[in-house]
Scaffold this motif. Structure first.
Motif, PDB file in Angstrom:
ATOM      1  N   LEU A  93       0.837  -1.200   0.000  1.00 35.78           N
ATOM      2  CA  LEU A  93       0.000   0.000   0.000  1.00 35.78           C
ATOM      3  C   LEU A  93       0.872   1.250   0.000  1.00 35.78           C
ATOM      4  N   SER A  94       0.398   2.287  -0.681  1.00 42.29           N
ATOM      5  CA  SER A  94       1.052   3.593  -0.665  1.00 42.29           C
ATOM      6  C   SER A  94      -0.013   4.663  -0.450  1.00 42.29           C
ATOM      7  N   VAL A  95       0.232   5.531   0.507  1.00 38.72           N
ATOM      8  CA  VAL A  95      -0.700   6.622   0.820  1.00 38.72           C
ATOM      9  C   VAL A  95       0.038   7.944   0.658  1.00 38.72           C
ATOM     10  N   PHE A 128      -4.112   7.244  -3.381  1.00 35.39           N
ATOM     11  CA  PHE A 128      -3.897   6.009  -2.630  1.00 35.39           C
ATOM     12  C   PHE A 128      -3.741   4.890  -3.658  1.00 35.39           C
ATOM     13  N   SER A 129      -2.731   4.042  -3.488  1.00 36.39           N
ATOM     14  CA  SER A 129      -2.493   2.971  -4.451  1.00 36.39           C
ATOM     15  C   SER A 129      -1.995   1.729  -3.729  1.00 36.39           C
ATOM     16  N   GLY A 130      -2.052   0.599  -4.441  1.00 35.45           N
ATOM     17  CA  GLY A 130      -1.593  -0.642  -3.837  1.00 35.45           C
ATOM     18  C   GLY A 130      -1.635  -1.796  -4.815  1.00 35.45           C
ATOM     19  N   SER A 131      -1.173  -2.942  -4.345  1.00 38.29           N
ATOM     20  CA  SER A 131      -1.195  -4.169  -5.148  1.00 38.29           C
ATOM     21  C   SER A 131      -1.439  -5.357  -4.224  1.00 38.29           C
ATOM     22  N   ILE A 132      -1.971  -6.441  -4.804  1.00 39.11           N
ATOM     23  CA  ILE A 132      -2.241  -7.646  -4.036  1.00 39.11           C
ATOM     24  C   ILE A 132      -1.832  -8.861  -4.865  1.00 39.11           C
ATOM     25  N   LYS A 133      -1.171  -9.813  -4.189  1.00 35.52           N
ATOM     26  CA  LYS A 133      -0.649 -10.995  -4.853  1.00 35.52           C
ATOM     27  C   LYS A 133      -0.748 -12.175  -3.890  1.00 35.52           C
ATOM     28  N   LEU A 134      -1.098 -13.338  -4.396  1.00 35.01           N
ATOM     29  CA  LEU A 134      -1.159 -14.519  -3.540  1.00 35.01           C
ATOM     30  C   LEU A 134       0.233 -14.860  -3.012  1.00 35.01           C
ATOM     31  N   ARG A 135       0.270 -15.316  -1.760  1.00 40.87           N
ATOM     32  CA  ARG A 135       1.557 -15.666  -1.151  1.00 40.87           C
ATOM     33  C   ARG A 135       2.006 -17.062  -1.539  1.00 40.87           C
ATOM     34  N   ASP A 136       1.042 -17.988  -1.663  1.00 47.95           N
ATOM     35  CA  ASP A 136       1.350 -19.398  -1.896  1.00 47.95           C
ATOM     36  C   ASP A 136       0.747 -19.867  -3.216  1.00 47.95           C
ATOM     37  N   PRO A 137       1.213 -21.021  -3.725  1.00 47.17           N
ATOM     38  CA  PRO A 137       0.617 -21.577  -4.951  1.00 47.17           C
ATOM     39  C   PRO A 137      -0.875 -21.848  -4.770  1.00 47.17           C
ATOM     40  N   LEU A 150       0.344 -16.613 -11.776  1.00 46.72           N
ATOM     41  CA  LEU A 150      -0.961 -15.966 -11.718  1.00 46.72           C
ATOM     42  C   LEU A 150      -0.856 -14.451 -11.911  1.00 46.72           C
ATOM     43  N   GLY A 151       0.213 -13.863 -11.366  1.00 45.51           N
ATOM     44  CA  GLY A 151       0.391 -12.422 -11.434  1.00 45.51           C
ATOM     45  C   GLY A 151      -0.231 -11.715 -10.247  1.00 45.51           C
ATOM     46  N   TYR A 152      -0.344 -10.419 -10.344  1.00 44.58           N
ATOM     47  CA  TYR A 152      -0.923  -9.640  -9.246  1.00 44.58           C
ATOM     48  C   TYR A 152      -1.781  -8.515  -9.819  1.00 44.58           C
ATOM     49  N   VAL A 153      -2.699  -8.036  -8.988  1.00 42.97           N
ATOM     50  CA  VAL A 153      -3.572  -6.914  -9.337  1.00 42.97           C
ATOM     51  C   VAL A 153      -3.046  -5.660  -8.648  1.00 42.97           C
ATOM     52  N   TYR A 154      -2.983  -4.574  -9.392  1.00 42.90           N
ATOM     53  CA  TYR A 154      -2.559  -3.308  -8.805  1.00 42.90           C
ATOM     54  C   TYR A 154      -3.515  -2.202  -9.254  1.00 42.90           C
ATOM     55  N   GLY A 155      -3.600  -1.182  -8.435  1.00 46.64           N
ATOM     56  CA  GLY A 155      -4.499  -0.076  -8.753  1.00 46.64           C
ATOM     57  C   GLY A 155      -4.556   0.918  -7.615  1.00 46.64           C
ATOM     58  N   GLY A 156      -5.563   1.752  -7.648  1.00 45.19           N
ATOM     59  CA  GLY A 156      -5.708   2.763  -6.617  1.00 45.19           C
ATOM     60  C   GLY A 156      -6.733   3.797  -7.020  1.00 45.19           C
ATOM     61  N   LEU A 157      -6.728   4.885  -6.287  1.00 40.18           N
ATOM     62  CA  LEU A 157      -7.620   5.991  -6.623  1.00 40.18           C
ATOM     63  C   LEU A 157      -6.911   7.305  -6.351  1.00 40.18           C
ATOM     64  N   ARG A 158      -7.291   8.295  -7.123  1.00 39.51           N
ATOM     65  CA  ARG A 158      -6.718   9.632  -6.977  1.00 39.51           C
ATOM     66  C   ARG A 158      -7.848  10.663  -7.008  1.00 39.51           C
ATOM     67  N   TYR A 159      -7.589  11.763  -6.301  1.00 36.34           N
ATOM     68  CA  TYR A 159      -8.529  12.889  -6.311  1.00 36.34           C
ATOM     69  C   TYR A 159      -7.896  14.021  -7.105  1.00 36.34           C
ATOM     70  N   PRO A 195     -13.629  10.507  -6.827  1.00 35.94           N
ATOM     71  CA  PRO A 195     -12.317   9.912  -7.078  1.00 35.94           C
ATOM     72  C   PRO A 195     -12.244   9.262  -8.454  1.00 35.94           C
ATOM     73  N   GLU A 196     -11.037   9.186  -8.976  1.00 42.54           N
ATOM     74  CA  GLU A 196     -10.770   8.470 -10.218  1.00 42.54           C
ATOM     75  C   GLU A 196     -10.063   7.165  -9.876  1.00 42.54           C
ATOM     76  N   VAL A 197     -10.616   6.050 -10.310  1.00 42.27           N
ATOM     77  CA  VAL A 197     -10.062   4.727  -9.980  1.00 42.27           C
ATOM     78  C   VAL A 197      -9.262   4.198 -11.166  1.00 42.27           C
ATOM     79  N   PHE A 198      -8.116   3.602 -10.877  1.00 46.74           N
ATOM     80  CA  PHE A 198      -7.342   2.932 -11.914  1.00 46.74           C
ATOM     81  C   PHE A 198      -6.985   1.528 -11.416  1.00 46.74           C
ATOM     82  N   ILE A 199      -6.997   0.546 -12.326  1.00 45.48           N
ATOM     83  CA  ILE A 199      -6.746  -0.841 -11.945  1.00 45.48           C
ATOM     84  C   ILE A 199      -6.200  -1.595 -13.148  1.00 45.48           C
ATOM     85  N   ASN A 200      -5.321  -2.543 -12.873  1.00 46.11           N
ATOM     86  CA  ASN A 200      -4.771  -3.410 -13.914  1.00 46.11           C
ATOM     87  C   ASN A 200      -4.177  -4.637 -13.243  1.00 46.11           C
ATOM     88  N   GLY A 201      -3.596  -5.520 -14.035  1.00 45.47           N
ATOM     89  CA  GLY A 201      -3.009  -6.737 -13.508  1.00 45.47           C
ATOM     90  C   GLY A 201      -1.877  -7.217 -14.392  1.00 45.47           C
TER      91      GLY A 201
END
Length: 242
Positions: A93-95, A128-137, A150-159, A195-201
């Protein structure tokens, strides 16, 4: 960890703002009402890891406050299963939410030490932004996929609205006639706009950007940012400190 370099520019701006307020306060019109103590404060809460402010009286029941709120931090490799899933995820996470504010405090109930507060904030960083990824197979149909596969999902929102109006109330004194230290509580809200949301993977879960517009529309009502800050002040008598 607080980055010392990133504080330099906001601190300079706050000092300039305080100097302007002080210079304006020396005018004959305001000097007639300069009957109370000035105050230096530090605060923390929903809008600041740490904040500083300077308050001066501009009337018998009114103060002008210039504030700098520092909210800039990162969380790395936080592992959780949200207390409900078998799989653990690793979250970053990044704030970025630092601001300069100019507030007007007006006493509306002296016996309760209750003030109405209004003003405006300039948010130097507002996302505010962040990413999430599984820890285990992960096992899917008897096939194990490694987290990197599998990869990871990242995104966030900005004002995008940089100047944000503020409305709220405050409990406690900014200054005290008989003692130096004071404690107060600010409860209010900044209007930040939609807010404006952005997301990708990445890898197998890439191509999520088409969901950004849907999420932006779903979150269009989240325009108000809550403020709940605890303030500790030090009163300065202008007669003793010209």
């Amino acid at each position: 960890m607080i980055r010392a370099f990133s504080l330099i520019k906001p601190m300079v701006l706050l000092l300039c703002l305080t100097a302007v307020v002080e210079g304006y306060g020396q005018s004959e019109a305001l000097r007639l009402f300069d009957t109370g103590r000035h105050s230096l404060g530090i605060f923390t809460g929903s809008t600041a890891l740490i904040g500083i402010d300077y308050a001066r009286p501009v009337g018998k029941k009114t103060w002008l406050r210039s504030c700098f709120s520092y909210m800039d931090f990162d969380v790395r490799d936080w592992e959780t299963n949200f207390n409900r899933y078998e799989q653990y995820a690793s979250i970053n996470l990044s704030v970025r939410n630092s601001s300069l504010s100019l507030l007007i405090d007006h006493v509306i109930a002296p016996k309760l030490n209750l003030r109405f507060v209004t003003g405006i904030g300039l948010f130097l960083m507002n996302d505010f932004s962040g990413s999430i990824k599984l820890r285990d197979p992960l096992k899917i149909n008897d096939i194990y996929f490694e987290p990197d596969e599998l990869g990871y999902v990242y995104g966030g929102l900005r004002y995008n609205l940089k100047l944000n109006p503020y409305f709220g109330v405050a409990l406690g004194r900014l200054t005290h006639p008989n003692r130096r230290l004071t404690v107060g509580l600010d409860i209010g809200t900044f209007y930040k706009g939609a807010p404006e949301v952005f997301i990708n993977g990445t890898a197998l879960i890439r191509n999520n950007e088409h969901n950004a517009e849907i999420l932006t529309n779903n979150m269009s009502g989240y325009r108000w940012f809550p403020v709940f800050n605890l303030r500790f002040g030090y009163s300065i008598d202008p007669k003793d400190n010209p």
